[in-house]
Motif scaffolding. Sequence first.
Motif, PDB file in Angstrom:
ATOM      1  N   THR A   1      -7.953   3.472   1.461  1.00 28.80           N
ATOM      2  CA  THR A   1      -7.044   3.574   0.236  1.00 28.80           C
ATOM      3  C   THR A   1      -7.873   3.594  -0.896  1.00 28.80           C
ATOM      4  OG1 THR A   1      -5.453   2.198   1.445  1.00 28.80           O
ATOM      5  CG2 THR A   1      -5.440   2.340  -0.962  1.00 28.80           C
TER       6      THR A   1
ATOM      7  N   ALA B   1      -7.862   7.031  -3.349  1.00 30.88           N
ATOM      8  CA  ALA B   1      -7.473   6.749  -4.746  1.00 30.88           C
ATOM      9  C   ALA B   1      -8.415   7.351  -5.646  1.00 30.88           C
ATOM     10  CB  ALA B   1      -7.258   5.401  -5.076  1.00 30.88           C
TER      11      ALA B   1
ATOM     12  N   TYR C   1      -2.751  -2.287   1.075  1.00 34.02           N
ATOM     13  CA  TYR C   1      -2.021  -2.961   0.158  1.00 34.02           C
ATOM     14  C   TYR C   1      -3.022  -4.089  -0.431  1.00 34.02           C
ATOM     15  CZ  TYR C   1       1.827  -5.559  -1.805  1.00 34.02           C
ATOM     16  OH  TYR C   1       2.430  -6.312  -2.871  1.00 34.02           O
TER      17      TYR C   1
ATOM     18  N   CYS D   1      -5.098  -2.514  -3.013  1.00 33.72           N
ATOM     19  CA  CYS D   1      -4.652  -2.139  -4.260  1.00 33.72           C
ATOM     20  C   CYS D   1      -4.342  -3.442  -5.123  1.00 33.72           C
ATOM     21  CB  CYS D   1      -3.041  -1.593  -3.994  1.00 33.72           C
ATOM     22  SG  CYS D   1      -3.203   0.002  -3.043  1.00 33.72           S
TER      23      CYS D   1
ATOM     24  N   ILE E   1      -4.760   1.685  -7.418  1.00 34.03           N
ATOM     25  CA  ILE E   1      -3.485   2.179  -7.168  1.00 34.03           C
ATOM     26  C   ILE E   1      -2.593   0.724  -7.489  1.00 34.03           C
ATOM     27  CG2 ILE E   1      -1.698   3.187  -5.745  1.00 34.03           C
ATOM     28  CD1 ILE E   1      -4.133   4.154  -4.172  1.00 34.03           C
ATOM     29  N   THR E   2      -1.411   1.081  -7.990  1.00 37.26           N
ATOM     30  CA  THR E   2      -0.355  -0.112  -8.392  1.00 37.26           C
ATOM     31  C   THR E   2       0.280  -0.357  -6.837  1.00 37.26           C
ATOM     32  OG1 THR E   2       1.400   1.320  -8.661  1.00 37.26           O
ATOM     33  CG2 THR E   2      -0.046   0.351 -10.522  1.00 37.26           C
TER      34      THR E   2
ATOM     35  N   TYR F   1       1.778   2.184  -3.865  1.00 34.40           N
ATOM     36  CA  TYR F   1       1.169   2.514  -2.698  1.00 34.40           C
ATOM     37  C   TYR F   1       2.478   2.273  -1.598  1.00 34.40           C
ATOM     38  CZ  TYR F   1      -1.380   0.896   1.718  1.00 34.40           C
ATOM     39  OH  TYR F   1      -1.701   0.889   2.892  1.00 34.40           O
TER      40      TYR F   1
END
Length: 243
Positions: free
Chosen positions: A56, A60, A157, A160, A166-167, A171
């Motif tokens: 992730t 990003a 998650y 994040c 990333i918010t 996500y």
Amino acid sequence: MFYSLGKYILLLRLSFRKPEKFSVYWAEVMREMVSIGVGSLGIIAIISVFIGAATTIQVAFQLSSPLVSMSIAGKIARDSTILEFSPTISALVLAGRVGSSIASQIGTMRVTEQIDALEIMGVNAPGYLISPKIIASMTMIPLLVIISITLGITGGYIACLVSGDITPDDYLIGVRDGFDGLTIQVALVKAVVFGFIIASICAYQGFYTSGGALEVGQSSTRGVVYSCVMILFADLVITRIML
């Protein structure tokens, strides 16, 4: 090469002959399921969370553009985790943990003549030693892959929340957006095939071990290496056929 392939196929045929006593084989299958499934849960959980988080963050970083919605990072991370990271990397890890254990266990029984003793007693040694391991691998590895997918997405998650690249809302939007159930089917097919490859190849290497402790270690190493190569080859074939 063809001689080895013939021995491999013959061993599989012997492994799945009708059992002499079903209850004994069933108990062995249950024991192998616990060993493979519960025993591998910890390492699979740790790897999945960290790979999901790292994937992730990297996605990003590559999509750091005001013209691209950051929710796409969640979608890419989700599909990468389901299609490739969870089934394939989990299988490669399990080839090292489960495969080496299978090869060394059967190889040790071979060099200490325990397999010969089983055959003298009229027991179908390949069926008793190999088929429960194959059945357990083909059953438990898909379950481990499902857990790996869940934890991988959860790891993304968590990344994040911690990194802020990333918010969490973006996500989750990406994870839910355009989900295709085919990806889960592909992952499960891969997991079943990988389970068969790991158990059968490593059992074959262990069953035909000859010599002593050094040869047992060599058989275990060959089993893991050959399993990893065949996992990557099968991954390519299944991906090409199903996608």
